[in-house]
Design a protein around this motif. Structure first.
Motif, PDB file in Angstrom:
ATOM      1  N   PHE A 248       0.863  -1.188   0.000  1.00 23.68           N
ATOM      2  CA  PHE A 248       0.000   0.000   0.000  1.00 23.68           C
ATOM      3  C   PHE A 248       0.894   1.230   0.000  1.00 23.68           C
ATOM      4  N   PHE A 249       0.932   1.928  -1.133  1.00 25.40           N
ATOM      5  CA  PHE A 249       1.755   3.131  -1.281  1.00 25.40           C
ATOM      6  C   PHE A 249       0.822   4.325  -1.370  1.00 25.40           C
ATOM      7  N   GLN A 250       0.737   5.085  -0.281  1.00 27.95           N
ATOM      8  CA  GLN A 250      -0.278   6.133  -0.153  1.00 27.95           C
ATOM      9  C   GLN A 250       0.325   7.512  -0.379  1.00 27.95           C
ATOM     10  N   ILE A 251      -0.180   8.188  -1.411  1.00 25.20           N
ATOM     11  CA  ILE A 251       0.265   9.547  -1.723  1.00 25.20           C
ATOM     12  C   ILE A 251      -0.780  10.514  -1.187  1.00 25.20           C
ATOM     13  N   GLY A 252      -0.440  11.231  -0.117  1.00 28.48           N
ATOM     14  CA  GLY A 252      -1.407  12.113   0.525  1.00 28.48           C
ATOM     15  C   GLY A 252      -2.309  11.321   1.455  1.00 28.48           C
ATOM     16  N   GLY A 253      -3.393  11.956   1.877  1.00 23.91           N
ATOM     17  CA  GLY A 253      -4.323  11.299   2.795  1.00 23.91           C
ATOM     18  C   GLY A 253      -5.688  11.150   2.162  1.00 23.91           C
ATOM     19  N   GLY A 254      -6.721  11.411   2.951  1.00 26.01           N
ATOM     20  CA  GLY A 254      -8.068  11.462   2.417  1.00 26.01           C
ATOM     21  C   GLY A 254      -8.647  10.136   1.988  1.00 26.01           C
ATOM     22  N   ILE A 255      -9.769  10.228   1.286  1.00 26.05           N
ATOM     23  CA  ILE A 255     -10.572   9.057   0.940  1.00 26.05           C
ATOM     24  C   ILE A 255      -9.853   8.107  -0.011  1.00 26.05           C
ATOM     25  N   ALA A 256      -8.950   8.612  -0.849  1.00 25.92           N
ATOM     26  CA  ALA A 256      -8.231   7.734  -1.781  1.00 25.92           C
ATOM     27  C   ALA A 256      -7.461   6.654  -1.036  1.00 25.92           C
ATOM     28  N   GLY A 257      -6.968   6.980   0.171  1.00 24.01           N
ATOM     29  CA  GLY A 257      -6.267   5.992   0.989  1.00 24.01           C
ATOM     30  C   GLY A 257      -7.162   5.337   2.023  1.00 24.01           C
ATOM     31  N   ASP A 258      -8.017   6.155   2.667  1.00 22.08           N
ATOM     32  CA  ASP A 258      -8.861   5.637   3.750  1.00 22.08           C
ATOM     33  C   ASP A 258      -9.784   4.519   3.271  1.00 22.08           C
ATOM     34  N   PHE A 259     -10.370   4.697   2.084  1.00 25.16           N
ATOM     35  CA  PHE A 259     -11.353   3.742   1.565  1.00 25.16           C
ATOM     36  C   PHE A 259     -10.735   2.366   1.301  1.00 25.16           C
ATOM     37  N   PRO A 260      -9.703   2.266   0.469  1.00 26.38           N
ATOM     38  CA  PRO A 260      -9.221   0.917   0.129  1.00 26.38           C
ATOM     39  C   PRO A 260      -8.501   0.200   1.259  1.00 26.38           C
ATOM     40  N   ILE A 261      -7.830   0.953   2.157  1.00 25.08           N
ATOM     41  CA  ILE A 261      -7.068   0.258   3.212  1.00 25.08           C
ATOM     42  C   ILE A 261      -8.004  -0.509   4.141  1.00 25.08           C
ATOM     43  N   CYS A 262      -9.280  -0.063   4.190  1.00 23.56           N
ATOM     44  CA  CYS A 262     -10.262  -0.697   5.083  1.00 23.56           C
ATOM     45  C   CYS A 262     -10.765  -2.045   4.575  1.00 23.56           C
ATOM     46  N   VAL A 263     -10.387  -2.428   3.355  1.00 24.55           N
ATOM     47  CA  VAL A 263     -10.881  -3.700   2.837  1.00 24.55           C
ATOM     48  C   VAL A 263     -10.374  -4.866   3.691  1.00 24.55           C
ATOM     49  N   VAL A 264      -9.171  -4.727   4.269  1.00 27.18           N
ATOM     50  CA  VAL A 264      -8.607  -5.824   5.069  1.00 27.18           C
ATOM     51  C   VAL A 264      -9.383  -6.041   6.370  1.00 27.18           C
ATOM     52  N   PRO A 265      -9.577  -5.007   7.205  1.00 30.17           N
ATOM     53  CA  PRO A 265     -10.385  -5.262   8.410  1.00 30.17           C
ATOM     54  C   PRO A 265     -11.822  -5.651   8.101  1.00 30.17           C
ATOM     55  N   MET A 266     -12.375  -5.173   6.973  1.00 34.49           N
ATOM     56  CA  MET A 266     -13.735  -5.587   6.607  1.00 34.49           C
ATOM     57  C   MET A 266     -13.778  -7.093   6.335  1.00 34.49           C
ATOM     58  N   LEU A 267     -12.803  -7.582   5.555  1.00 33.00           N
ATOM     59  CA  LEU A 267     -12.769  -9.011   5.239  1.00 33.00           C
ATOM     60  C   LEU A 267     -12.533  -9.843   6.499  1.00 33.00           C
ATOM     61  N   TYR A 268     -11.652  -9.357   7.372  1.00 35.21           N
ATOM     62  CA  TYR A 268     -11.313 -10.106   8.586  1.00 35.21           C
ATOM     63  C   TYR A 268     -12.447 -10.077   9.611  1.00 35.21           C
ATOM     64  N   GLN A 269     -12.956  -8.876   9.886  1.00 36.52           N
ATOM     65  CA  GLN A 269     -13.920  -8.724  10.970  1.00 36.52           C
ATOM     66  C   GLN A 269     -15.365  -8.969  10.531  1.00 36.52           C
ATOM     67  N   ASP A 270     -15.733  -8.425   9.387  1.00 38.78           N
ATOM     68  CA  ASP A 270     -17.132  -8.478   8.972  1.00 38.78           C
ATOM     69  C   ASP A 270     -17.454  -9.690   8.099  1.00 38.78           C
ATOM     70  N   MET A 271     -16.480 -10.105   7.293  1.00 37.35           N
ATOM     71  CA  MET A 271     -16.668 -11.309   6.486  1.00 37.35           C
ATOM     72  C   MET A 271     -16.130 -12.553   7.191  1.00 37.35           C
ATOM     73  N   GLU A 272     -15.504 -12.340   8.350  1.00 41.72           N
ATOM     74  CA  GLU A 272     -14.984 -13.427   9.182  1.00 41.72           C
ATOM     75  C   GLU A 272     -13.980 -14.318   8.445  1.00 41.72           C
ATOM     76  N   MET A 273     -13.176 -13.684   7.584  1.00 45.66           N
ATOM     77  CA  MET A 273     -12.089 -14.403   6.908  1.00 45.66           C
ATOM     78  C   MET A 273     -10.836 -14.264   7.774  1.00 45.66           C
ATOM     79  N   GLU A 274     -10.699 -15.121   8.745  1.00 48.65           N
ATOM     80  CA  GLU A 274      -9.658 -14.949   9.752  1.00 48.65           C
ATOM     81  C   GLU A 274      -8.249 -15.153   9.228  1.00 48.65           C
ATOM     82  N   ASN A 275      -8.114 -15.733   8.048  1.00 52.25           N
ATOM     83  CA  ASN A 275      -6.774 -15.953   7.492  1.00 52.25           C
ATOM     84  C   ASN A 275      -6.407 -14.940   6.418  1.00 52.25           C
TER      85      ASN A 275
END
Length: 324
Positions: free
Chosen positions: A236-263
């Motif tokens: 993950f190479f983030q240039i600046g802040g904001g939604i361009a970075g905030d949105f996609p980085i959250c895919v990992v905790p969503m998959l782990y916590q909400d989709m229960e993909m523990e691996n």
């Protein structure tokens, strides 16, 4: 890869503080790719208007980025620069502008981004005319696409070639379209073309559903991440802040916590280039370790932060990766 004069210079002279972090981040990126990893680049701010395409387009052509997340502004402004470059106006003394000076720019149909003014007629309206056609074609046949897919359709139709005002090899969007590179555009409606599309919907000319949504982008990204995170994983190479970075980085905790993909693997490299310093509640200026608590990065994820101007830092990192 043998290194050219820019790479040699930064290795010899960039030895401390933010300059050393720049070199460390570049070497970490290079190692990640050499070990079989993939990389997401996120573009915030006005990096397209800053003409990052001069190096990012070659990064795309050389497969040094596998997916991009960007704001709607960066999506459209690279193409605007492609078709209207000679009409842009630079204002090096922008800090001295009075409210009346700013009003005069508006009256003359210039929209200012720091020291650079985008010409409304040659840039915004020129794109609007051609995008209307691809939007209308889809709307009238009941087809639905993502914002970047409509841009790709317009670029690959070659209808814009008549307007090209820069060397097309310096357009990162054209390079991305030719490779059909995956792009995520969260909050696309917060852009000029997004506003224009919304206006057509208000007038009843288009259906809002013709444009695929941010939720659908997240669904698409979750599927892409699952399929591409094996082995070395995705950086993950983030240039600046904001939604361009905030949105996609959250895919990992969503998959782990909400989709229960523990691996599901964490992001396997992280770098942020930003002039936003750590302060009260600032996510853009948060140090990478804070992301551990949100389930985005692992303890062992290589983490880099360069607190500096991305328009200076990123072309140097890309130059190193390209061997320039």
């Amino acid at each position: 890869m043998s290194k050219g004069p820019i790479s040699t210079f930064i290795q010899e002279h960039y030895l401390h503080f933010n300059s050393a972090a720049l070199v460390d981040a570049a070497k970490g990126y290079e190692t990640h790719l050499l070990e079989g990893g993939k990389m997401m680049i996120t573009l915030a701010g006005a990096m397209s208007t800053a003409e990052l395409g001069k190096s990012l387009a070659e990064m795309i052509r050389q497969d040094k980025v596998q997916i991009i997340s960007c704001t709607g502004a960066n999506l459209e402004e690279d193409i605007m620069n492609l078709v209207a470059h000679s009409h842009y106006k630079r204002v090096p003394h922008y800090r001295d502008l009075s409210p009346q000076d700013e009003w005069d720019l508006l009256e003359n149909h210039y929209n200012r981004v720091t020291d650079t003014c985008i010409p409304e007629e040659e840039a915004f309206r020129r794109l609007q005319k051609h995008l209307y056609k691809v939007w209308n074609d889809a709307d009238s046949t009941g087809e639905r696409y993502f914002p970047h897919e409509f841009m790709y359709k317009m670029l690959l139709s070659k209808e814009l070639e008549q307007y090209y005002e820069i060397d097309p090899k310096n357009s990162w969007m054209l390079a991305a379209a030719e490779k059909n590179l995956p792009i995520i555009v969260p909050g696309w409606e917060d852009s000029t073309m997004g506003n224009i599309f919304a206006s057509y919907c208000i007038k009843g000319q288009f259906k809002p559903t013709t444009m695929k949504s941010g939720i659908e982008y997240m669904m698409w990204l979750s599927d892409w991440y699952v399929k591409n995170s094996e082995g070395k994983g995705v950086g993950f190479f983030q240039i600046g802040g904001g939604i361009a970075g905030d949105f996609p980085i959250c895919v990992v905790p969503m998959l782990y916590q909400d989709m229960e993909m523990e691996n599901i693997p964490f992001w396997s490299y992280f770098c942020q280039i930003s002039d936003s310093t750590t302060s009260y509640g600032s996510y853009s200026g948060a140090v990478p370790n804070e992301k551990i608590t949100w389930g985005k990065l692992d303890i062992h994820t290589p983490k880099f932060i360069v607190e500096s101007d991305a328009t200076i830092v990123v072309p140097l990192i890309f130059a190193y990766l390209l061997g320039w």
